[in-house]
Design an enzyme around this catalytic site. Structure first.
Site, short mmCIF file in Angstrom:
data_model
loop_
_atom_site.label_atom_id
_atom_site.label_comp_id
_atom_site.label_asym_id
_atom_site.label_seq_id
_atom_site.Cartn_x
_atom_site.Cartn_y
_atom_site.Cartn_z
NE ARG A 11 -3.29 -2.02 3.11
CZ ARG A 11 -3.25 -3.29 3.65
NH1 ARG A 11 -2.05 -3.45 4.43
NH2 ARG A 11 -4.04 -4.28 3.78
CE LYS A 35 -6.22 -0.64 4.90
NZ LYS A 35 -7.36 -0.62 4.07
CG HIS A 101 -4.77 0.89 -4.64
ND1 HIS A 101 -4.42 0.66 -3.35
CD2 HIS A 101 -5.74 0.02 -4.82
CE1 HIS A 101 -5.06 -0.45 -2.76
NE2 HIS A 101 -6.02 -0.75 -3.77
NE ARG A 104 -3.07 -3.47 -1.30
CZ ARG A 104 -2.36 -4.20 -0.39
NH1 ARG A 104 -1.03 -4.38 -0.53
NH2 ARG A 104 -3.11 -4.64 0.48
CG HIS A 127 -6.03 -8.32 1.67
ND1 HIS A 127 -6.19 -8.62 0.16
CD2 HIS A 127 -5.83 -6.85 1.46
CE1 HIS A 127 -5.99 -7.57 -0.49
NE2 HIS A 127 -5.82 -6.37 0.28
CE1 TYR A 136 -5.58 -4.26 -3.52
CE2 TYR A 136 -7.65 -4.74 -2.05
CZ TYR A 136 -6.65 -4.03 -2.34
OH TYR A 136 -6.54 -2.89 -1.58
#
Length: 153
Positions: A11, A35, A101, A104, A127, A136
């Site tokens: 990211r 994250k 992005h 990715r 994820h 994705y």
């Protein structure tokens, strides 16, 4: 920057937080903080290995950030700066809008198309839910047909 984004699929927020110490150039991997402040290893290819080496050798500052501004202040780059640079590169190459992005998503799609198990792609992208990974990866229909023939007939 482009090779590292494309090769790792990180990211953009993870990318800008990378420090020099997070990168093992010889081992072709780095540890990103994603994250939820979770850390995970990501990997890059042999070609990508060459660019950070040359870039770091050219730097004369002591900033711990992997990527810094080149305007004399050597500040860590921001998400906005990366996005602007990618947009400018896309315009210069006349390929339209380029967004960090996109790299990715492309990495996820290529990994799935080449047969990487979805669970491994999930780990690579950081994820927590496999459903996110499935969104994705744009699965190539011809690969679905080939897999159908391979596994079911």
């Amino acid at each position: 920057m482009v090779d590292l984004l494309a090769s790792t699929g990180v990211r953009v927020g993870e990318f800008i937080r990378l420090d020099i110490d997070d990168v093992d150039i010889q081992g072709r991997e780095c540890v990103v903080t994603g994250k939820g402040n979770k850390q995970r290893p990501v990997y890059f290819d042999a070609r990508t290995k060459l660019h950070p080496t040359a870039y770091l050798e050219s730097r004369k500052d002591s900033n711990p950030a992997l990527f810094v501004s080149l305007n004399g202040r050597t500040q860590r780059l921001s998400v906005c700066t990366i996005e602007k640079r990618m947009k400018a590169l896309g315009e210069k190459a006349q390929i339209g809008r380029v967004h960090p992005h996109t790299f990715r998503r492309t990495l996820a799609t290529h990994a799935i198309d080449k047969g990487m198990p979805i669970e491994q792609v999930q780990k690579l992208l950081g994820h927590s839910k496999i459903e996110t990974t499935m969104h994705y990866a744009m699965v190539n229909q011809s690969n679905v047909k080939a897999s159908h023939e391979k596994y079911l007939f």
